[in-house]
Write a protein that holds these residues in place. Structure first.
Motif, PDB file in Angstrom:
ATOM      1  N   UNK A 172       7.240   3.794  -1.546  1.00 14.57           N
ATOM      2  CA  UNK A 172       8.313   2.808  -1.468  1.00 14.57           C
ATOM      3  C   UNK A 172       7.749   1.397  -1.384  1.00 14.57           C
ATOM      4  N   UNK A 173       6.693   1.224  -0.611  1.00 16.17           N
ATOM      5  CA  UNK A 173       6.068  -0.092  -0.523  1.00 16.17           C
ATOM      6  C   UNK A 173       5.555  -0.564  -1.866  1.00 16.17           C
ATOM      7  N   UNK A 174       4.965   0.347  -2.636  1.00 16.18           N
ATOM      8  CA  UNK A 174       4.443  -0.023  -3.955  1.00 16.18           C
ATOM      9  C   UNK A 174       5.575  -0.399  -4.903  1.00 16.18           C
ATOM     10  N   UNK A 175       6.646   0.388  -4.927  1.00 21.91           N
ATOM     11  CA  UNK A 175       7.720   0.162  -5.884  1.00 21.91           C
ATOM     12  C   UNK A 175       8.638  -0.983  -5.476  1.00 21.91           C
ATOM     13  N   UNK A 176       8.673  -1.303  -4.189  1.00 25.10           N
ATOM     14  CA  UNK A 176       9.503  -2.421  -3.723  1.00 25.10           C
ATOM     15  C   UNK A 176       8.694  -3.699  -3.512  1.00 25.10           C
ATOM     16  N   UNK A 177       7.387  -3.618  -3.668  1.00 30.60           N
ATOM     17  CA  UNK A 177       6.543  -4.804  -3.534  1.00 30.60           C
ATOM     18  C   UNK A 177       6.497  -5.364  -2.129  1.00 30.60           C
TER      19      UNK A 177
ATOM     20  N   UNK B   7       6.116  -3.488   6.725  1.00 29.32           N
ATOM     21  CA  UNK B   7       7.553  -3.541   6.448  1.00 29.32           C
ATOM     22  C   UNK B   7       8.129  -2.152   6.205  1.00 29.32           C
ATOM     23  N   UNK B   8       7.312  -1.239   5.702  1.00 32.96           N
ATOM     24  CA  UNK B   8       7.821   0.087   5.320  1.00 32.96           C
ATOM     25  C   UNK B   8       7.310   1.213   6.212  1.00 32.96           C
TER      26      UNK B   8
ATOM     27  N   UNK C  99      -0.188   1.964  14.288  1.00 33.97           N
ATOM     28  CA  UNK C  99      -1.173   1.040  13.712  1.00 33.97           C
ATOM     29  C   UNK C  99      -2.089   1.775  12.737  1.00 33.97           C
ATOM     30  N   UNK C 100      -2.480   2.993  13.077  1.00 35.29           N
ATOM     31  CA  UNK C 100      -3.299   3.782  12.151  1.00 35.29           C
ATOM     32  C   UNK C 100      -2.510   4.103  10.883  1.00 35.29           C
ATOM     33  N   UNK C 101      -1.225   4.413  11.067  1.00 30.39           N
ATOM     34  CA  UNK C 101      -0.381   4.708   9.914  1.00 30.39           C
ATOM     35  C   UNK C 101      -0.227   3.479   9.031  1.00 30.39           C
ATOM     36  N   UNK C 102      -0.035   2.318   9.632  1.00 34.73           N
ATOM     37  CA  UNK C 102       0.050   1.069   8.868  1.00 34.73           C
ATOM     38  C   UNK C 102      -1.222   0.845   8.055  1.00 34.73           C
ATOM     39  N   UNK C 103      -2.359   1.086   8.664  1.00 27.37           N
ATOM     40  CA  UNK C 103      -3.624   0.893   7.956  1.00 27.37           C
ATOM     41  C   UNK C 103      -3.741   1.857   6.786  1.00 27.37           C
ATOM     42  N   UNK C 104      -3.314   3.099   6.987  1.00 22.47           N
ATOM     43  CA  UNK C 104      -3.373   4.080   5.901  1.00 22.47           C
ATOM     44  C   UNK C 104      -2.440   3.677   4.761  1.00 22.47           C
TER      45      UNK C 104
ATOM     46  N   UNK D 194      12.197   2.325   8.248  1.00 22.62           N
ATOM     47  CA  UNK D 194      12.409   1.088   7.474  1.00 22.62           C
ATOM     48  C   UNK D 194      12.278   1.299   5.970  1.00 22.62           C
ATOM     49  N   UNK D 195      11.396   2.194   5.563  1.00 18.99           N
ATOM     50  CA  UNK D 195      11.222   2.442   4.132  1.00 18.99           C
ATOM     51  C   UNK D 195      12.472   3.056   3.520  1.00 18.99           C
ATOM     52  N   UNK D 196      13.207   3.854   4.290  1.00 20.26           N
ATOM     53  CA  UNK D 196      14.414   4.477   3.759  1.00 20.26           C
ATOM     54  C   UNK D 196      15.444   3.421   3.373  1.00 20.26           C
TER      55      UNK D 196
END
Length: 375
Positions: free
Chosen positions: A194-199, A204-205, A219-224, A302-304
Motif C-alpha cells: 500500500x505504501x508503494x502504490x499510494x506513494x 504513514x502505513x 519501530x522494527x516493523x516501520x524499518x522493515x 492506517x494502511x487500510x
C-alpha cells in the motif's frame, strides 16, 4: 486468460463493470415501495449494488455465501514485527479447521461454507489436510526488506492458484465470497504494498497488526516496511513482479483470486488490510475490478484507510475488531444479506396500503433475517 500465458493486461478486457442500468432500475423499484427516501440507509445502497452485480431486478437473496481464507507465513516475521512468533500461522489455520476461531464460529453460526487455502505455511504439508495444502507454493517467504519474497515462477504459480480457487468457488455456485487471510507477517507485506502504490512513507502505513505489538516492535516493523518500500518502488509498474518482490505467496494468490472473481462476476467482501492491499494491486491491473468488491470493515490499520480511499470503497462497519480470519467480513455479510432480502421481498405497493409494510405479503415466503441473527 489463455492457457499457458499469464498476461495480466488481459484482465482489463475480461473484467466488465456491473450494469449501471440495473442499479438505476433497483433504485426506481425501491422508490415505488413508498418507504421514505434513504429510510433504509446503507441497505438501500447495498441493494442497488447487488442488483448490478447480480444483473437482476428484483435482487435475489444471497443463498450460497462462502468464506475463503488464504494462509501463509512471511519471512519478515523473523524480525519480531508481529505479535506472534515467526512461522506460527499454522496455529491460526488449525484454530479455523477445529472450528474454534472467531471466523469459524461465526461461519458455522451463519451457515457460511468455509475454505482454507495454504499458500506458504512454514510447516510440513502432512500436518494439514490435503485439500488445504494442495495449492502450496513454498514454505514461508523471503524477507521482503532484503530479498524477494518469491521467485518469478513461484509468483506466477501463486497467482494462478488464486485464479483457480476463484473458478472453483464460482463453479460450485458461490454467489458472494467473504475473503480473508491467516498470516504472520502479512500486515507488514500489506503495508509495504500500500505504501508503494499510494506513494507514502513507512510510518504513514505501518500499524500494529491484528495481534498487537509494542512500540519497539512497531519501530522494527516501520524499518522493515521502509526497506521493503525501497525495493518495491522500482518495480511497482509490474504488478506480478511487485508481488514477488514484497507480497509473498498468500497475497499473490489473493490478488489472483480477486481478479478472477471479477471476471466470473462473483462479488467479494474484503476483510482487513491484507485483502485491501491485494485489492489495490488488482485495481492497478484492471481499474473496473473494485466495482465487484465491498469493504467489510475498518480496523484501525492506517494502511487500510489509505487503500480504501484510493479505491473509493467505504467500509460497511467499524467494530473495533483486531482479529482477522474473515470475522469482520462475516459481520458485514449479515448486512448484505439483509439488504438482498429487503430488495427481494419489499412489495412495490407498500406505500399505497393502509396497513403499511405490515399489510403486504411478499412474493417469496422466506422471512427477513435480523442482520446479527443466524440464518
Amino acid at each position: 486468460m489463455r492457457d499457458g500465458s499469464l498476461n495480466l493486461d488481459e484482465f482489463e478486457d475480461l473484467i466488465e463493470r456491473p450494469r449501471g442500468e440495473l442499479r438505476r432500475a433497483a433504485e426506481e423499484r425501491r422508490a415505488r415501495t413508498g418507504l421514505p427516501p434513504a429510510g433504509l440507509g446503507r441497505l438501500d445502497e447495498l441493494g442497488e449494488w447487488l442488483a448490478a452485480v447480480q444483473d437482476a431486478v428484483p435482487v435475489r437473496p444471497v443463498t450460497e455465501p462462502r468464506l475463503v481464507l488464504f494462509a501463509g507465513d512471511h519471512g519478515v516475521a523473523e524480525l519480531d514485527v508481529s505479535g506472534r512468533p515467526a512461522g506460527s500461522a499454522v496455529g491460526l489455520v488449525r484454530s479455523v479447521l477445529d472450528g474454534e476461531s472467531p471466523g469459524a464460529v461465526l461461519a458455522r453460526r451463519f451457515g457460511v461454507g468455509l475454505r482454507v487455502v495454504d499458500m506458504s505455511l512454514d510447516c510440513p504439508e502432512d500436518e494439514l489436510p490435503p485439500d488445504v495444502t494442495r495449492h502450496r507454493v513454498r514454505r514461508s517467504g523471503g524477507r521482503l526488506d532484503v530479498e524477494d519474497t518469491l521467485t518469478a515462477d513461484e509468483a506466477e504459480e501463486a497467482f494462478r492458484a488464486g485464479m483457480a480457487v476463484a473458478d472453483e468457488e464460482a463453479d460450485a455456485g458461490a454467489d458472494l465470497v467473504v475473503l480473508g487471510d491467516l498470516s504472520v507477517g502479512g500486515t507488514t507485506a500489506a503495508a509495504t504494498l500500500i505504501g508503494a502504490l499510494c506513494g507514502t512513507d513507512a510510518s504513514v502505513v505501518t500499524g500494529r497488526g491484528g495481534a498487537g505489538i509494542d512500540d519497539l516492535a512497531w519501530m522494527r516493523k516501520c524499518a522493515a516496511v521502509r526497506d521493503g518500500l525501497r525495493r518495491a518502488r522500482p518495480v511497482q509498474g509490474d504488478q506480478l513482479r511487485l508481488l514477488a518482490t514484497v507480497g509473498g505467496a498468500d497475497l499473490t494468490a489473493l490478488t489472483g483470486f480477486l481478479l478472477q472473481s471479477a471476471v466470473r462476476r462473483t462479488p467479494v467482501i474484503l476483510d482487513g488490510v491484507v485483502t485491501a492491499a491485494c485489492a489495490l494491486v488488482a485495481q492497478r491491473v484492471a481499474f473496473r475490478a473494485p466495482d465487484w468488491w465491498l469493504a467489510g470493515r475498518s480496523d484501525g490499520e492506517p494502511a487500510l484507510g489509505k487503500a480504501l480511499d484510493r479505491m473509493a470503497l467505504d467500509p460497511l462497519a467499524e467494530h473495533g475488531l483486531a482479529v482477522g480470519g474473515g470475522t469482520g467480513g462475516l459481520l458485514a455479510l449479515r448486512l448484505v444479506e439483509a439488504a438482498a432480502q429487503l430488495a427481494h421481498e419489499l412489495p412495490e405497493s407498500v406505500g399505497d396500503s393502509p396497513e403499511g409494510t405490515a399489510g403486504q405479503a411478499a412474493d417469496d415466503d422466506t422471512s427477513l433475517p435480523d442482520p446479527l441473527d443466524a440464518t
